[in-house]
Design a protein around this motif. Structure first.
Motif, PDB file in Angstrom:
ATOM      1  N   LEU A 213      64.111 -12.048  -4.690  1.00  0.00           N
ATOM      2  CA  LEU A 213      64.391 -13.161  -5.612  1.00  0.00           C
ATOM      3  C   LEU A 213      64.692 -12.611  -7.013  1.00  0.00           C
ATOM      4  N   TYR A 214      63.911 -11.655  -7.433  1.00  0.00           N
ATOM      5  CA  TYR A 214      64.113 -11.053  -8.762  1.00  0.00           C
ATOM      6  C   TYR A 214      65.491 -10.377  -8.852  1.00  0.00           C
ATOM      7  N   GLN A 215      65.864  -9.662  -7.788  1.00  0.00           N
ATOM      8  CA  GLN A 215      67.180  -8.993  -7.807  1.00  0.00           C
ATOM      9  C   GLN A 215      68.309 -10.037  -7.928  1.00  0.00           C
ATOM     10  N   HIS A 216      68.150 -11.142  -7.223  1.00  0.00           N
ATOM     11  CA  HIS A 216      69.148 -12.224  -7.348  1.00  0.00           C
ATOM     12  C   HIS A 216      69.171 -12.742  -8.786  1.00  0.00           C
ATOM     13  N   LEU A 217      67.990 -12.868  -9.410  1.00  0.00           N
ATOM     14  CA  LEU A 217      67.922 -13.377 -10.785  1.00  0.00           C
ATOM     15  C   LEU A 217      68.625 -12.423 -11.746  1.00  0.00           C
ATOM     16  N   MET A 218      68.433 -11.136 -11.531  1.00  0.00           N
ATOM     17  CA  MET A 218      69.102 -10.146 -12.397  1.00  0.00           C
ATOM     18  C   MET A 218      70.625 -10.256 -12.255  1.00  0.00           C
ATOM     19  N   ALA A 219      71.072 -10.536 -11.044  1.00  0.00           N
ATOM     20  CA  ALA A 219      72.514 -10.740 -10.849  1.00  0.00           C
ATOM     21  C   ALA A 219      72.959 -12.035 -11.506  1.00  0.00           C
ATOM     22  N   LYS A 220      72.119 -13.065 -11.406  1.00  0.00           N
ATOM     23  CA  LYS A 220      72.495 -14.380 -11.947  1.00  0.00           C
ATOM     24  C   LYS A 220      72.548 -14.359 -13.468  1.00  0.00           C
ATOM     25  N   ARG A 221      71.715 -13.513 -14.109  1.00  0.00           N
ATOM     26  CA  ARG A 221      71.727 -13.502 -15.578  1.00  0.00           C
ATOM     27  C   ARG A 221      73.055 -12.976 -16.111  1.00  0.00           C
ATOM     28  N   GLU A 222      73.787 -12.282 -15.249  1.00  0.00           N
ATOM     29  CA  GLU A 222      75.137 -11.856 -15.618  1.00  0.00           C
ATOM     30  C   GLU A 222      76.180 -12.687 -14.875  1.00  0.00           C
ATOM     31  N   GLY A 223      75.759 -13.859 -14.419  1.00  0.00           N
ATOM     32  CA  GLY A 223      76.617 -14.668 -13.561  1.00  0.00           C
ATOM     33  C   GLY A 223      77.748 -15.368 -14.308  1.00  0.00           C
ATOM     34  N   VAL A 224      78.631 -15.942 -13.514  1.00  0.00           N
ATOM     35  CA  VAL A 224      79.809 -16.633 -14.056  1.00  0.00           C
ATOM     36  C   VAL A 224      79.817 -18.071 -13.541  1.00  0.00           C
ATOM     37  N   TYR A 225      80.543 -18.932 -14.228  1.00  0.00           N
ATOM     38  CA  TYR A 225      80.725 -20.284 -13.737  1.00  0.00           C
ATOM     39  C   TYR A 225      81.661 -20.266 -12.540  1.00  0.00           C
ATOM     40  N   SER A 366      85.856 -12.755   6.319  1.00  0.00           N
ATOM     41  CA  SER A 366      87.018 -13.589   6.658  1.00  0.00           C
ATOM     42  C   SER A 366      87.571 -14.346   5.452  1.00  0.00           C
ATOM     43  N   ILE A 367      86.880 -14.281   4.306  1.00  0.00           N
ATOM     44  CA  ILE A 367      87.292 -15.100   3.149  1.00  0.00           C
ATOM     45  C   ILE A 367      87.914 -14.223   2.074  1.00  0.00           C
ATOM     46  N   ASP A 368      89.098 -14.610   1.644  1.00  0.00           N
ATOM     47  CA  ASP A 368      89.813 -13.839   0.620  1.00  0.00           C
ATOM     48  C   ASP A 368      89.352 -14.232  -0.783  1.00  0.00           C
ATOM     49  N   VAL A 391      73.460 -26.170  -6.592  1.00  0.00           N
ATOM     50  CA  VAL A 391      73.469 -24.797  -6.066  1.00  0.00           C
ATOM     51  C   VAL A 391      72.783 -23.904  -7.091  1.00  0.00           C
ATOM     52  N   SER A 392      71.649 -23.332  -6.705  1.00  0.00           N
ATOM     53  CA  SER A 392      70.913 -22.492  -7.647  1.00  0.00           C
ATOM     54  C   SER A 392      71.217 -21.016  -7.457  1.00  0.00           C
ATOM     55  N   LEU A 393      71.730 -20.641  -6.294  1.00  0.00           N
ATOM     56  CA  LEU A 393      72.002 -19.228  -6.016  1.00  0.00           C
ATOM     57  C   LEU A 393      73.270 -19.099  -5.182  1.00  0.00           C
ATOM     58  N   GLY A 394      74.217 -18.343  -5.689  1.00  0.00           N
ATOM     59  CA  GLY A 394      75.457 -18.139  -4.952  1.00  0.00           C
ATOM     60  C   GLY A 394      76.230 -16.966  -5.522  1.00  0.00           C
ATOM     61  N   TYR A 395      77.217 -16.506  -4.776  1.00  0.00           N
ATOM     62  CA  TYR A 395      78.042 -15.363  -5.183  1.00  0.00           C
ATOM     63  C   TYR A 395      79.511 -15.667  -4.907  1.00  0.00           C
ATOM     64  N   GLU A 396      80.359 -15.039  -5.687  1.00  0.00           N
ATOM     65  CA  GLU A 396      81.782 -15.070  -5.377  1.00  0.00           C
ATOM     66  C   GLU A 396      82.034 -14.269  -4.100  1.00  0.00           C
ATOM     67  N   ILE A 397      83.074 -14.649  -3.376  1.00  0.00           N
ATOM     68  CA  ILE A 397      83.608 -13.771  -2.326  1.00  0.00           C
ATOM     69  C   ILE A 397      85.052 -13.462  -2.710  1.00  0.00           C
ATOM     70  N   LYS A 398      85.345 -12.186  -2.881  1.00  0.00           N
ATOM     71  CA  LYS A 398      86.710 -11.753  -3.210  1.00  0.00           C
ATOM     72  C   LYS A 398      87.157 -10.728  -2.183  1.00  0.00           C
ATOM     73  N   LYS A 399      88.240 -11.014  -1.551  1.00  0.00           N
ATOM     74  CA  LYS A 399      88.821 -10.097  -0.554  1.00  0.00           C
ATOM     75  C   LYS A 399      87.778  -9.635   0.469  1.00  0.00           C
ATOM     76  N   GLY A 400      87.016 -10.586   0.954  1.00  0.00           N
ATOM     77  CA  GLY A 400      86.079 -10.299   2.040  1.00  0.00           C
ATOM     78  C   GLY A 400      84.787  -9.638   1.625  1.00  0.00           C
ATOM     79  N   LYS A 401      84.549  -9.515   0.322  1.00  0.00           N
ATOM     80  CA  LYS A 401      83.298  -8.879  -0.130  1.00  0.00           C
ATOM     81  C   LYS A 401      82.607  -9.760  -1.176  1.00  0.00           C
ATOM     82  N   LEU A 402      81.283  -9.641  -1.225  1.00  0.00           N
ATOM     83  CA  LEU A 402      80.531 -10.400  -2.231  1.00  0.00           C
ATOM     84  C   LEU A 402      80.827  -9.863  -3.620  1.00  0.00           C
ATOM     85  N   GLY A 403      80.977 -10.775  -4.579  1.00  0.00           N
ATOM     86  CA  GLY A 403      81.275 -10.382  -5.957  1.00  0.00           C
ATOM     87  C   GLY A 403      80.145 -10.776  -6.897  1.00  0.00           C
TER      88      GLY A 403
END
Lengths: 461, 432
Positions: A213-225, A366-368, A391-403
């Motif tokens: 959970l903490y690692q996700h939070l560290m990613a979210k603090r640099e998150g984007v809309y 499968s998602i670009d 949505v409290s936790l999510g990531y971009e998917i770009k060219k098949g990889k999490l962003g």
């Protein structure tokens, strides 16, 4: 556990009416640490007896906070009087429902109490761990809650039994400062069906999940809309469960169908892709107990599973005894009440979309250009099937990889439109059960789902 | 029959006998008479008799609380022991306290006994009016009750409050429905002390029914724009409650996450915004004469012409943050009306929304907010052109109150609040 003063009162049930007498106790425990400070420290018990009497399809209900045989007889009389009052004024008789099996339901798991000191000590140990391990948090909260129910149900023309619902959770909230200086937060709940000892004898087993959970939070603090608009997304299992509950479950509660929900004209028609099967489980799913097992509802109906959508086709609703009679089906035990003074309403139990055959890794690959939406903060739905999840936790998917991680956002759609776009369903299930569903009364519910690839409207800037 | 004074005295005595250095005790009885309809027909008559007790104790700076509804001698004794055990398990904290003496006061609000035959007639009259005047509305559920509550609060400092409160409530859930189409949920809720006024004339009931019918006529938004919205009184109240929660409440002040934690005396909103917590406004049926902490309730200005005047802090949060207690639990908020008419506010908008509801995530401390606009109408060239579907709105809640450019002179009193229409700028609106 409640003493049974209820069953002997069956001899006092009035003739010519349908009666359910219920003894009911709720117990709650609350402890909250905010930045290490004990800001909530409370224990509560409430107990009482209620009667619901149906006459010509009209209900009378009465309850009292007193719990003696004499009080039980008094509420029986009051509920009967109320039913007669309404039945005499009704323009036309309501639906009269048939009798059910009268086999008694055996007692289930006992509710085991725990000293408040053990709860407070647990919260302090966990809070100390958070403070030492994650010093860069700007705020932390540890909350323990227990909300348990104990019921004795005695019905004139259905099953009777003594059922219990022990339930306790530990919530961990972590808040950090984003790169723009604004606070961002994530939380996770641990625990479920059972008592303190079942879940919290050793809190260190949760450290790994808290670290994630903490690692996700560290990613979210640099998150984007998120970019606003309709996108291809993977809904995580928690989101899948929320979808099962909010987007579909509410629209197929029979009282809302009667009220004009979108599901009314769709029975036996396609409402989702054939990858979607949705079941409201009673007490057992996939060979194991559900998060909140229900064996007997508060109308005396033995609980069975309710198939709602099978391979994309809407196959049924969730019913009370009265609505089941209206639709000509057997009730499955969905009528439940929260407190002793509440009447039973049609409620979900453990609503779950069944797993499919895809692997999550393949779905991401499968998602670009899209999003992986992992966890939800809340959700609401409408008669039309229009739903919203925070949505409290999510990531971009770009060219098949999490962003990059996402800042808080919202997704919405119309259930029966969105479910038709589901074209991949993962092979695993995530259950959650820590929340309450709101519908005149609160009610604990379980919800579960797999990851699903679909098209959905996402909010953003 | 519960003797409430005797029960309160017994609980206070038991609290003292546990060795508590401070305590507060609340006991109550409540009787509710409730009529429910389902799809235009009376379906349930519910009568509930409730009572309960709650005790908070302090010992050596440690605090514990317990509540329950077993008011027998044994039950009260167990309650006192449970509260004390909780306190002894907790840590000492100098912010733990019991409110100072407020004296002895008795309060009365509304009829303590309902007039059920007349109430039934009012409800029947209302059902007939809906059927006659709003043929394209499906009234799914009406929950109508009279609740009478008798409460005693006492603490070791000598405060003694007694409150007799009897109020009628009607909650409505309905949708526009013409047989072929249905709208989403609409709702309305009113609280009132007498039966002199038809229910249709209370609060926003008639307007909400009209809105449900009008929602059957839709207008599409296929693109995205940033523009003005007008919040209805119901939404303005909801937004104000969220604002209190994320920027002014004790939890966010103590956690240090409020962006307004150091903003007392500073401009935080448009100068058109004045928000206060009322006590005895004659328009309101609901009264909250004392706080849950045991303070006499007083009028509190939260925001005055855009300037933050107060946070919302209970006794503990105030002690913890070194700020004054807010002597009001906030159950009856009022936003002051402005000088503009609603029709002028609508006419001033070239492209925007009239928003009646919001279905979205609760904003975090940063105030970021996004969700679905519910019961909302598209405004084009100064006119309402139809209801919107599947339309999301995004904004920052704190910025939203800074951006207020007009507040209506029309205000709606629902019995527990008074709010006007509020026009804000800079909201992102996106259709499907």
């Amino acid at each position: 556990m409640l003493t049974d003063i209820i069953t002997p009162q069956a001899a006092c049930f009035a003739d010519g009416v349908q009666t359910v007498l219920r003894g009911h106790e709720n117990r709650s425990r609350r402890v909250m640490l905010l930045q290490g400070n004990l800001v909530q420290n409370a224990r509560s018990e409430s107990r009482g007896v209620s009667a619901r009497v149906a006459k010509n399809g009209a209900y009378g209900f009465a309850s009292t906070a007193l719990y003696t045989a004499e009080d039980a007889r008094a509420v029986l009389r009051a509920a009967t009087d109320n039913a007669v009052f309404l039945a005499h004024r009704a323009a036309a008789p309501g639906v009269i429902y048939p009798a059910l099996s009268a086999n008694p339901i055996p007692p289930c798991r006992p509710i085991v109490d725990c000293e408040q000191k053990r709860i407070i000590d647990l919260c302090h140990r966990l809070d100390d761990y958070l403070a030492k391990t994650y010093p860069n948090l700007i705020s932390r909260r540890v909350i323990y809650t227990e909300d348990s129910q104990d019921k004795i149900i005695c019905a004139s023309d259905a099953a009777s039994g003594h059922v219990t619902y022990p339930r306790c959770y530990l919530y961990v909230f972590l808040t950090a400062e984003s790169t723009s200086g604004a606070p961002v937060e994530l939380f996770r709940a641990f625990g479920g069906y059972g008592s303190f000892e079942d879940h919290f004898a050793d809190e260190t087993v949760y450290y790994e999940a808290i670290d994630a959970l903490y690692q996700h939070l560290m990613a979210k603090r640099e998150g984007v809309y998120a970019e606003a608009g309709e996108k291809t997304v993977i809904l995580g299992g928690m989101m899948g469960g929320m979808l099962a509950h909010e987007a579909v479950g509410h629209t197929v509660e029979a009282d809302l169908v009667q009220g004009g929900s979108v599901a009314g004209p769709m029975l036996h028609k396609r409402v989702a892709s054939d990858l979607v099967t949705l079941v409201d489980f009673a007490h057992t799913a996939f060979g194991a107990p559900t998060p909140l097992p229900v064996y007997l509802d508060d109308e005396g109906t033995p609980a069975t599973d309710a198939m709602l959508i099978e391979n994309g086709i809407l196959t049924g609703y969730m019913n009370s005894r009265q609505s089941a009679a209206r639709y000509g089906v057997a009730p499955a035990g969905n009528a439940r009440a929260w407190l002793y003074n509440d009447e039973p309403l049609i409620r979900m139990r453990n609503t779950c979309i069944l797993p499919g055959a895809s692997r999550l890794e393949d779905m991401i690959a499968s998602i670009d250009d899209g999003y992986y939406l992992i966890d939800s903060s809340n959700g609401q739905a409408d008669l039309t099937g229009e739903f919203m999840f925070g949505v409290s936790l999510g990531y971009e998917i770009k060219k098949g990889k999490l962003g990059r991680a996402l800042l808080d956002t919202t997704v919405s759609g119309v259930a029966f439109d969105m479910l038709r776009t589901v074209d991949m369903v993962s092979d695993n299930i995530t259950w959650s059960s820590s929340g309450f569903c709101g519908k005149k009364q609160p009610m604990p519910v379980g919800m579960g789902g797999p990851e699903m690839r679909c098209r959905i409207l996402i909010g953003g800037r | 029959m519960v003797d409430l004074k005797k029960t309160s005295d017994a609980l206070c005595r038991l609290a003292a006998e546990t060795g508590a250095q401070g305590f507060s005790a609340t006991v109550f009885t409540r009787e509710k008479q409730e009529l429910n309809t389902e799809n235009d027909q009376f379906s349930l008559y519910r009568t509930t008799f409730d009572h309960g007790a709650a005790l908070t104790v302090l010992t050596e700076g440690r605090k514990g609380a317990a509540s329950g509804n077993d008011l027998s001698d044994e039950g009260l004794s167990a309650l006192a022991q449970s509260a004390m055990a909780s306190a002894e398990s907790s840590q000492a904290d100098e912010a733990n306290a019991i409110a100072p003496c407020q004296g002895a006061h008795t309060f009365h609000n509304g009829p303590f006994a309902p007039d059920m035959p007349r109430f039934y007639d009012r409800l029947t009259e209302f059902l007939a009016a809906v059927e006659r005047d709003y043929p394209r509305v499906k009234l799914m559920a009406m929950i109508a009750d009279h609740t009478a509550t008798h409460t005693l609060y006492a603490n070791h400092n000598g405060t003694a409050f007694e409150n007799f409160d009897g109020v009628y409530h009607v909650v409505l859930e309905f949708a526009g429905n013409d047989g072929a189409r249905t709208t989403g949920f609409h709702d309305a809720a009113v609280a009132f002390r007498d039966l002199d006024t038809p229910i249709m004339a209370l609060g926003n009931v008639a307007q909400a029914l009209r809105d449900a019918q009008d929602s059957l006529t839709t207008a599409a938004i296929e693109d995205k724009f940033v523009g003005p919205i007008i919040m209805t009184p119901a939404l303005a109240q909801y937004a104000a409650a969220m604002l209190v929660d994320v920027a002014m409440s004790g939890n966010v002040i103590m956690a240090g996450t409020s962006l307004w934690r150091d903003s007392i005396g500073k401009a935080v909103a448009s100068d058109k915004v004045t928000l206060r917590l009322a006590v005895d406004d004659e328009r309101l049926a609901e009264r909250d004469p004392f706080t849950s902490d045991g303070f006499l309730s007083r009028e509190v200005k939260l925001i005055e012409k855009g300037v933050l005047r107060s946070h919302c802090l209970d006794l503990y949060a105030a002690g913890k943050s070194g700020r004054p207690v807010t002597p009001n639990d906030g159950a009856t908020p009022i936003m002051e009306p402005g000088d503009d008419s609603l029709s002028d506010m609508i006419a001033s908008i070239d492209c925007g929304l009239l928003v009646g509801g919001f279905s979205g995530g609760h904003p975090g401390a940063n105030g970021e907010l996004s969700g679905v606009a519910k019961n909302s109408f598209l405004i084009r060239h100064g006119k309402i052109v139809g209801a919107v579907n599947e339309t999301m709105i995004s904004c920052n809640l704190l910025d939203l109150f800074r951006s207020v450019t007009a507040v209506s002179r029309e205000a709606v009193c629902s019995g527990d609040s008074v709010f006007p229409y509020v026009k804000c700028e800079g909201v992102t609106v996106s259709g499907k």
